[in-house]
Design a protein around this motif. Sequence first.
Motif, PDB file in Angstrom:
ATOM      1  N   LYS A  49       0.809  -1.212   0.000  1.00  0.00           N
ATOM      2  CA  LYS A  49       0.000   0.000   0.000  1.00  0.00           C
ATOM      3  C   LYS A  49       0.845   1.266   0.000  1.00  0.00           C
ATOM      4  O   LYS A  49       0.441   2.286  -0.547  1.00  0.00           O
ATOM      5  N   ASP A  96      -7.752  -1.090  -1.786  1.00  0.00           N
ATOM      6  CA  ASP A  96      -8.759  -0.320  -1.048  1.00  0.00           C
ATOM      7  C   ASP A  96      -9.777   0.319  -1.997  1.00  0.00           C
ATOM      8  O   ASP A  96     -10.950   0.453  -1.648  1.00  0.00           O
ATOM      9  N   ARG A  99     -12.221  -2.368  -2.701  1.00  0.00           N
ATOM     10  CA  ARG A  99     -13.059  -2.622  -1.526  1.00  0.00           C
ATOM     11  C   ARG A  99     -14.182  -1.586  -1.445  1.00  0.00           C
ATOM     12  O   ARG A  99     -15.338  -1.923  -1.172  1.00  0.00           O
ATOM     13  N   PRO A 131      -6.257   6.360   1.957  1.00  0.00           N
ATOM     14  CA  PRO A 131      -7.611   6.570   2.469  1.00  0.00           C
ATOM     15  C   PRO A 131      -8.090   8.007   2.294  1.00  0.00           C
ATOM     16  O   PRO A 131      -9.257   8.240   1.962  1.00  0.00           O
ATOM     17  N   LEU A 152     -13.421   0.842   5.205  1.00  0.00           N
ATOM     18  CA  LEU A 152     -11.980   0.683   5.038  1.00  0.00           C
ATOM     19  C   LEU A 152     -11.311   0.182   6.306  1.00  0.00           C
ATOM     20  O   LEU A 152     -10.303  -0.531   6.254  1.00  0.00           O
TER      21      LEU A 152
END
Length: 223
Positions: A49, A96, A99, A131, A152
């Motif tokens: 990430k 993410d 997701r 994020p 998340l």
Amino acid sequence: MRIDFWADVICPWCYLGHARLRTALDRFPHRDAVRVVHRSFELDPGRAKEDITPVPSFLTARYGPDAAAMDKRVARIVHGEGLGYRTDRQVGSTLDAHRLLHWAGEQHRQEQLLQAMMRANFAQARDIFTPEGLLAIVGEAGLDAAEATAALADPQWYLACASPPRPASPTPVWTWRRPRPSWTRPAPPSPTACSATPSWSLRSHPDGPAIYRRVRKRPHIPA
């Protein structure tokens, strides 16, 4: 009719194909009878990430000194469709992002979020890998940022194990066999196909596995 659209949000050909699909559906007289389902496909499932790299550097490392010219050719094709395309964008993990796309599907806003993510990445060269960047895009798609933050933060939210089985298809899949092509239906995934101790748990979804992380090879087509 249902259309399963396999895509990664950093794939330029997916970006182009998605725009062409939207155009075709807008012209289709029975558009209301068509449901498009986004299917997640990670181009680089092993990327950490925190590994966020400028696209020019990434392409040069992978394809050599001709990478910049290659990306500019892609840009001309995309611009020809009336879409924005920045060659100074970044590349990183899209786990993410996928997701959140499946979370948005439960809110009936998946298509809006997919468009917003692709536009942010390709046309605006914005952050879709952290994020903070993702939550800003969530708000632009008309979704609740607080609920997205909770999604998340939940490690079980639509995470497949590291090597998931091939997703079962509700429709026949075109495969090639000698001496002529035939229609076959893939078998449902085995419950033991994943590792006994996966890094993440597999959470089921009404439309099938949430995230398909294995890179599929092109089928061999005999002469």
